[in-house]
Design a protein around this motif. Structure first.
Motif, PDB file in Angstrom:
ATOM      1  N   LEU A 179      -4.181  -8.473  12.311  1.00 23.79           N
ATOM      2  CA  LEU A 179      -5.551  -8.499  11.816  1.00 23.79           C
ATOM      3  C   LEU A 179      -6.499  -8.660  13.003  1.00 23.79           C
ATOM      4  O   LEU A 179      -7.548  -8.033  13.062  1.00 23.79           O
ATOM      5  N   LYS A 180      -6.121  -9.518  13.910  1.00 21.94           N
ATOM      6  CA  LYS A 180      -6.764  -9.720  15.212  1.00 21.94           C
ATOM      7  C   LYS A 180      -5.622  -9.981  16.180  1.00 21.94           C
ATOM      8  O   LYS A 180      -4.463 -10.057  15.767  1.00 21.94           O
ATOM      9  N   HIS A 181      -5.928 -10.217  17.435  1.00 23.13           N
ATOM     10  CA  HIS A 181      -4.866 -10.389  18.435  1.00 23.13           C
ATOM     11  C   HIS A 181      -3.831 -11.440  18.029  1.00 23.13           C
ATOM     12  O   HIS A 181      -2.636 -11.216  18.155  1.00 23.13           O
ATOM     13  N   SER A 182      -4.276 -12.577  17.539  1.00 15.62           N
ATOM     14  CA  SER A 182      -3.322 -13.648  17.230  1.00 15.62           C
ATOM     15  C   SER A 182      -3.166 -13.912  15.733  1.00 15.62           C
ATOM     16  O   SER A 182      -2.632 -14.949  15.338  1.00 15.62           O
ATOM     17  N   TRP A 183      -3.606 -12.988  14.895  1.00 16.53           N
ATOM     18  CA  TRP A 183      -3.489 -13.128  13.435  1.00 16.53           C
ATOM     19  C   TRP A 183      -2.779 -11.912  12.860  1.00 16.53           C
ATOM     20  O   TRP A 183      -3.122 -10.773  13.190  1.00 16.53           O
ATOM     21  N   VAL A 184      -1.785 -12.164  12.012  1.00 20.75           N
ATOM     22  CA  VAL A 184      -1.001 -11.075  11.428  1.00 20.75           C
ATOM     23  C   VAL A 184      -0.882 -11.221   9.917  1.00 20.75           C
ATOM     24  O   VAL A 184      -1.128 -12.293   9.359  1.00 20.75           O
ATOM     25  N   ALA A 185      -0.488 -10.133   9.298  1.00 19.74           N
ATOM     26  CA  ALA A 185      -0.161 -10.133   7.870  1.00 19.74           C
ATOM     27  C   ALA A 185       1.183  -9.432   7.707  1.00 19.74           C
ATOM     28  O   ALA A 185       1.473  -8.465   8.409  1.00 19.74           O
ATOM     29  N   CYS A 186       2.003  -9.947   6.802  1.00 19.37           N
ATOM     30  CA  CYS A 186       3.314  -9.362   6.513  1.00 19.37           C
ATOM     31  C   CYS A 186       3.414  -9.098   5.030  1.00 19.37           C
ATOM     32  O   CYS A 186       2.951  -9.907   4.215  1.00 19.37           O
ATOM     33  N   VAL A 232       5.716  -0.055  -7.660  1.00 19.60           N
ATOM     34  CA  VAL A 232       4.308   0.056  -7.279  1.00 19.60           C
ATOM     35  C   VAL A 232       3.748  -1.297  -6.865  1.00 19.60           C
ATOM     36  O   VAL A 232       2.560  -1.434  -6.642  1.00 19.60           O
ATOM     37  N   GLU A 233       4.608  -2.303  -6.726  1.00 18.14           N
ATOM     38  CA  GLU A 233       4.159  -3.637  -6.339  1.00 18.14           C
ATOM     39  C   GLU A 233       4.367  -3.881  -4.849  1.00 18.14           C
ATOM     40  O   GLU A 233       5.415  -3.581  -4.293  1.00 18.14           O
ATOM     41  N   ILE A 234       3.333  -4.428  -4.230  1.00 17.17           N
ATOM     42  CA  ILE A 234       3.378  -4.834  -2.830  1.00 17.17           C
ATOM     43  C   ILE A 234       3.086  -6.326  -2.811  1.00 17.17           C
ATOM     44  O   ILE A 234       2.108  -6.781  -3.397  1.00 17.17           O
ATOM     45  N   GLU A 235       3.938  -7.088  -2.126  1.00 19.53           N
ATOM     46  CA  GLU A 235       3.729  -8.534  -2.027  1.00 19.53           C
ATOM     47  C   GLU A 235       3.381  -8.902  -0.594  1.00 19.53           C
ATOM     48  O   GLU A 235       4.162  -8.674   0.323  1.00 19.53           O
ATOM     49  N   VAL A 236       2.193  -9.456  -0.412  1.00 14.46           N
ATOM     50  CA  VAL A 236       1.794  -9.978   0.891  1.00 14.46           C
ATOM     51  C   VAL A 236       2.304 -11.414   0.932  1.00 14.46           C
ATOM     52  O   VAL A 236       1.815 -12.269   0.210  1.00 14.46           O
ATOM     53  N   TYR A 237       3.328 -11.657   1.752  1.00 20.35           N
ATOM     54  CA  TYR A 237       3.978 -12.964   1.748  1.00 20.35           C
ATOM     55  C   TYR A 237       3.584 -13.833   2.941  1.00 20.35           C
ATOM     56  O   TYR A 237       3.910 -15.019   2.992  1.00 20.35           O
ATOM     57  N   TYR A 238       2.873 -13.277   3.906  1.00 19.37           N
ATOM     58  CA  TYR A 238       2.428 -14.076   5.046  1.00 19.37           C
ATOM     59  C   TYR A 238       1.119 -13.520   5.582  1.00 19.37           C
ATOM     60  O   TYR A 238       0.956 -12.313   5.739  1.00 19.37           O
ATOM     61  N   ALA A 239       0.209 -14.424   5.883  1.00 18.75           N
ATOM     62  CA  ALA A 239      -1.025 -14.089   6.582  1.00 18.75           C
ATOM     63  C   ALA A 239      -1.386 -15.317   7.395  1.00 18.75           C
ATOM     64  O   ALA A 239      -1.610 -16.386   6.821  1.00 18.75           O
ATOM     65  N   GLY A 240      -1.373 -15.193   8.697  1.00 21.15           N
ATOM     66  CA  GLY A 240      -1.657 -16.356   9.524  1.00 21.15           C
ATOM     67  C   GLY A 240      -1.469 -16.058  10.984  1.00 21.15           C
ATOM     68  O   GLY A 240      -1.481 -14.899  11.413  1.00 21.15           O
ATOM     69  N   SER A 241      -1.254 -17.120  11.745  1.00 19.11           N
ATOM     70  CA  SER A 241      -1.142 -16.969  13.194  1.00 19.11           C
ATOM     71  C   SER A 241       0.142 -16.225  13.565  1.00 19.11           C
ATOM     72  O   SER A 241       1.159 -16.338  12.884  1.00 19.11           O
TER      73      SER A 241
END
Length: 87
Positions: free
Chosen positions: A57-64, A72-81
């Motif tokens: 998302l930014k240099h030190s922030w990610v989403a998984c 048709v389901e997508i699960e975002v299980y991590y968003a953070g450093s």
């Protein structure tokens, strides 16, 4: 349209992020909803495994997120450093 679900844990972590990162996270979830789990247009996008993906998302922030084929389901299980990312 894809069904995007964000876990409680991911929501908690992203709530602690700077506002600019939160806005990018919202944009990512909207992109996932509109065009699916393959997001090669996001920075440092990569496939982590058979059904898991990530991007910055930014240099030190990610989403998984994960997506099971034929679903048709997508699960975002991590968003953070990036340091705490589960990969």
């Amino acid at each position: 349209m894809w069904d995007v679900r964000v876990t409680k844990r991911a929501l908690k972590r992203i709530a602690k992020a700077p506002e600019t990162v939160q806005i990018l996270f919202d944009e990512l979830t909207q992109d996932l909803r509109e065009t699916g789990p393959i997001r090669a247009d996001w920075p440092n996008y990569s496939k982590l495994g058979n059904e898991t993906y990530h991007c910055h998302l930014k240099h030190s922030w990610v989403a998984c997120w994960r997506h099971t084929k034929e679903s048709v389901e997508i699960e975002v299980y991590y968003a953070g450093s990036r340091e705490d990312a589960p990969y």
